[in-house]
Design an enzyme around this catalytic site. Sequence first.
Site, PDB file in Angstrom:
ATOM      1  N   SER A 193       0.796  -1.227   0.000  1.00 28.60           N
ATOM      2  CA  SER A 193       0.000   0.000   0.000  1.00 28.60           C
ATOM      3  C   SER A 193       0.828   1.278   0.000  1.00 28.60           C
ATOM      4  O   SER A 193       0.342   2.326  -0.409  1.00 28.60           O
ATOM      5  CB  SER A 193      -0.934   0.005   1.207  1.00 28.60           C
TER       6      SER A 193
ATOM      7  N   HIS B  25      -5.052  -3.908  -2.445  1.00 27.01           N
ATOM      8  CA  HIS B  25      -4.729  -2.981  -3.540  1.00 27.01           C
ATOM      9  C   HIS B  25      -4.530  -3.696  -4.873  1.00 27.01           C
ATOM     10  O   HIS B  25      -4.120  -3.065  -5.849  1.00 27.01           O
ATOM     11  CB  HIS B  25      -3.486  -2.164  -3.181  1.00 27.01           C
TER      12      HIS B  25
ATOM     13  N   LYS C 245     -11.750  -0.662  -1.668  1.00 26.09           N
ATOM     14  CA  LYS C 245     -10.834   0.059  -2.569  1.00 26.09           C
ATOM     15  C   LYS C 245     -11.372  -0.025  -3.997  1.00 26.09           C
ATOM     16  O   LYS C 245     -12.345   0.661  -4.309  1.00 26.09           O
ATOM     17  CB  LYS C 245      -9.424  -0.457  -2.364  1.00 26.09           C
TER      18      LYS C 245
HETATM   19  C1  LIG Z   1      -3.220  -3.551   2.524  1.00 24.11           C
HETATM   20  C2  LIG Z   1      -4.447  -3.214   3.299  1.00 24.11           C
HETATM   21  N1  LIG Z   1      -5.092  -4.190   3.958  1.00 24.11           N
HETATM   22  C3  LIG Z   1      -6.197  -3.931   4.680  1.00 24.11           C
HETATM   23  C4  LIG Z   1      -6.717  -2.675   4.780  1.00 24.11           C
HETATM   24  C5  LIG Z   1      -7.952  -2.430   5.601  1.00 24.11           C
HETATM   25  O1  LIG Z   1      -9.056  -2.338   4.768  1.00 24.11           O
HETATM   26  P1  LIG Z   1     -10.333  -1.435   5.093  1.00 24.11           P
HETATM   27  O2  LIG Z   1      -9.893   0.004   4.943  1.00 24.11           O
HETATM   28  O3  LIG Z   1     -11.288  -1.830   4.046  1.00 24.11           O
HETATM   29  O4  LIG Z   1     -10.764  -1.754   6.476  1.00 24.11           O
HETATM   30  C6  LIG Z   1      -6.097  -1.637   4.104  1.00 24.11           C
HETATM   31  C7  LIG Z   1      -6.673  -0.276   4.219  1.00 24.11           C
HETATM   32  O5  LIG Z   1      -6.440   0.714   4.253  1.00 24.11           O
HETATM   33  C8  LIG Z   1      -4.921  -1.895   3.337  1.00 24.11           C
HETATM   34  O6  LIG Z   1      -4.286  -0.925   2.686  1.00 24.11           O
END
Ligand SMILES: Cc1ncc(COP(=O)(O)O)c(C=O)c1O
Length: 417
Positions: A204, A232, A263
Site C-alpha cells: 500500500s 490494492h 478500494k
Molecule cells: C493492505 C491493506 N489491507 C487492509 C486494509 C484495511 O481495509 P479497510 O480500509 O477496508 O478496512 C487496508 C486499508 O487501508 C490496506 O491498505
Amino acid sequence: MDSRHLSLMDFMNKGEQNIVDLADRFNEFEQDMFARRHVNYRRVSLTGSAPVMRVIDPYDGFEREMIYFASNDYLNLTRHPRTIEAGRKALEKYGTGAGSVPLLGGTLDIHIELEQKVAKFKGCEAALIFSSGFGSNAGAIAALLGEEGIPICDTLVHASILDGCIGKTVKFFRHNDMESLEKTLKRLEDRKVTKLVMVDGVYSMDGDIAKLDEICEIAHRYGALVYVDEAHSTGVIGDTGRGTPEYYHLEGKVDIVAGTCSKALGVVGGFIASSQKIIQYLYYYARSYMFSTAPTPQAVASISEALDVILEEPQLREKLWQNIRYFKKGLEDLHVDLGDAETAIFPIIISDDYKVKEMCRELHENNIYVNPVVYPAVPKRLARLRFSLMQGHEKEHLDKALNIMEYLLKKYEVKQK
Ligand SMILES: Cc1ncc(COP(=O)(O)O)c(C=O)c1O
C-alpha cells in the site's frame, strides 16, 4: 511547541503518563502543525470520492476544487451507476441494516450469494464477508494462528495483518526478499505448529507486487501456509482484474486470499477466501466476524455488482493502466526514483519529513490532494508523498500534478536519480 522535530511517535501512549496530560501535549503539537499548514489529514469532502472533489479548506474554511490523488477508488466504482442502483434496490428491499451478527440472524440471502461470488472471483472453494477489511485481517489471522501458530510477515505488511498477530512474536523477513524468507522458514523447520507466511499482494505504501509465485513455492516446501492481502490488487492486476493470484496464474494455489471491498470495489467490508473447511472454521473462530453485525444490504449488493462490473467492463481497468503508464513516464522524465512501484500507487521518496509536509502544503494550495507519508508510518529516510491514480483521472489532471511536482522537486532540492 515546535512540531518540526517531533512526530506521532513522541506521543505514543506508553502508559507512563496520564492519558489526559498526554492528549494535552498532543493537542499543542497538532496546533503547531496546523499553524504551519501541515495538518493535511481528515480534510472534509463535500462530494465524495471522484477525480475532482470539492473539499473544505481547513485553514480558511472555504471550498476548494481539488484533484484527488489520495483515493483507493481505483476504478471509480463508488459512483458507477450500476453499483449505486444495486445498492439502492437492496436498501429498499432489506432496509438499512442486517440487524444482527452473521451467526445469530444477520445472514441474508445476498450475503451467501456474495460469498459464493467472491470465492469464484478469487478461484477458491468458499469465502466469508466481514464488515471491514481491517477486521477481516485482524480476526481471521488471530483465528488461524491460535495460541501457538507462528506469524511470518514481510516487513511491509499492512497494520491490520500485524493486529492479527498481537500477543505473538512476529518473524519478519526482508521486503520481497526470497532468500530472507527461506532463511526464516529454515530456522523454524522443526516447529510443527501452524506457520503462516503473510504478504500484501500489492504494497500500500510502495505500489510494488509481492513475488507470490516464489513465496508459495518456498512456503509450501517448508510446510507453511500462504496468506495474501489483496486490498490494492483486486480490480487492478491480473488479466481480468482478479488480483495477484491471477497475475501469477496461481488461482486455487494460495491457501488464504484476503481482501477489502473498500478500494477498487468502491464500498466497504472485507473478505477471506480459502478452502471450504477453513472458511467454515472461521465462521466460529474469527471474532471480528462472529461478534460484529453483518455488512449492510446496500454494501453487499453494491460489492456484488462491483465484481460484475470489473469482469464486464474491462475498459475501466484499461483506462486505469493508461493513466498509470502515462504518470509513471512523466515522473521518470523528472528522474523520480519510484523504486519497484508498478501499480496505481506512486511513492515519491523525499527522505525528509519536514520537506514532505512543506511540499504537501504547497500541493494543497495548488489544489492537488495528496497524502504525506512520514515517520513512524515509514522510516525517516523513506518519507514520501504518495499519489494514487483512478481510471477517471484525465490527462490534464495528471499533467497538472506533474508540472507542480517538477517545480517542487527543484524548489526543495530533492535528490533524484
Ligand atoms: C493492505 C491493506 N489491507 C487492509 C486494509 C484495511 O481495509 P479497510 O480500509 O477496508 O478496512 C487496508 C486499508 O487501508 C490496506 O491498505
